[in-house]
Every structure is written in structure tokens, then in C-alpha cells.
Design an enzyme around this catalytic site. Sequence first.
Site, mmCIF file in Angstrom:
data_model
loop_
_atom_site.group_PDB
_atom_site.id
_atom_site.type_symbol
_atom_site.label_atom_id
_atom_site.label_comp_id
_atom_site.label_asym_id
_atom_site.label_seq_id
_atom_site.Cartn_x
_atom_site.Cartn_y
_atom_site.Cartn_z
ATOM 1 N N HIS A 172 0.986 -1.160 -0.012
ATOM 2 C CA HIS A 172 -0.112 -0.164 -0.140
ATOM 3 C C HIS A 172 0.982 1.229 0.056
ATOM 4 C CE1 HIS A 172 -3.809 -2.131 1.889
ATOM 5 N NE2 HIS A 172 -3.322 -2.812 0.936
ATOM 6 N N GLU A 201 1.013 3.912 1.914
ATOM 7 C CA GLU A 201 1.480 4.256 3.138
ATOM 8 C C GLU A 201 2.394 3.484 3.777
ATOM 9 O OE1 GLU A 201 -1.725 3.669 2.087
ATOM 10 O OE2 GLU A 201 -3.178 4.223 3.729
ATOM 11 N N CYS A 250 -2.196 -0.586 7.494
ATOM 12 C CA CYS A 250 -1.452 0.943 7.166
ATOM 13 C C CYS A 250 -1.353 1.759 8.741
ATOM 14 C CB CYS A 250 -1.921 1.513 6.331
ATOM 15 S SG CYS A 250 -1.635 0.687 4.401
ATOM 16 N N CYS A 306 -6.016 1.896 6.195
ATOM 17 C CA CYS A 306 -6.670 0.548 6.739
ATOM 18 C C CYS A 306 -6.014 0.121 7.898
ATOM 19 C CB CYS A 306 -6.440 -0.528 5.409
ATOM 20 S SG CYS A 306 -4.780 -1.069 5.288
#
Length: 156
Positions: free
Chosen positions: A60, A62, A93, A90
Site C-alpha cells: 500500500h 502508506e 497501514c 486501513c
Amino acid sequence: MTRFGVTDDDTSLMEKALSLARGAAAAGEVPVGAVLVGQDGAVLAATANAPIATSDPTAHAEILAIRAAGAALGNYRLVDTTLYVTLEPCVMCAGAIVHARVARLVYGAADQRCGACGSVFDMTRNTALNHRVEVTAGVLADECSALLQGFFSRRR
């Protein structure tokens, strides 16, 4: 989720994250971009979602930004940093943001299905954890949401 204290720098850095997210969309990835800056405002990392390209479910934006900033600083603690991301992080993250000790999170679009920074869960301000993150939500939310909605409507 607050929107107080939004600065011109917040808007400018979110625009940079949006540009990265557009690049992710062009590559077929879910359009999420992230920019992590130091206390002085210098960009430490600028990344976009890449799980498909890397065959890595943890890739992801992040997580990639946290990894890159840690490498740039030579430290796994990202104290006094701010993370800008186009979509509310999420659980994975948000957990990484807390463990990295990021001081501030600024995000655009809320995620009513998976958001872990105030929408569904709130990992970033959970008093059971040993670090809390200042959260500013909704910066360029309309633009961030429109990019995601457009991406998913084209895929359906």
C-alpha cells in the site's frame, strides 16, 4: 476526524499525493498516493499503491512511504513526520503508522468500509496503544473520492 488546522502546505502536499494516485490508476492499481514529510517539510518519500505490480499485498502507498522514509532517515522511528495520503488508511497501514511513530496523518477521502483512522476503527488515537497520531481528515476529499469512484466505476 477533524479538519482544523489545514494549511496551504497540507493542500499542496495532498495535491502531490493525488498526482501519485493518478499514476497508480494509470498502472491499473487502486489510486492511492502517499507523501511523507519531515519536521522541516522536506519530502522523505512519495509513493503510490503497488500491490499488483509487486505481487505484494502489503505494498500500500502508506507502507511503501514508511519503508522509504525509514531507509532515508536510517531509523524505523519516524518521529516528527507527517504522512499525507489520499485515502483513509486501513488497519494494516494505521498500525504501521502508529508503530513508526508518525506524528501526524492527513488524509483525503474517508473509507467507510475499511478505514482505521476514525471511520470504521480508530487505531491512530486508541488509548490502549502506546502512540497516538494527530489526524486531519478531508483535505481535498472531493478530488480524492472522485478519483477512486471513477477508477472503480470504469472497472465494473
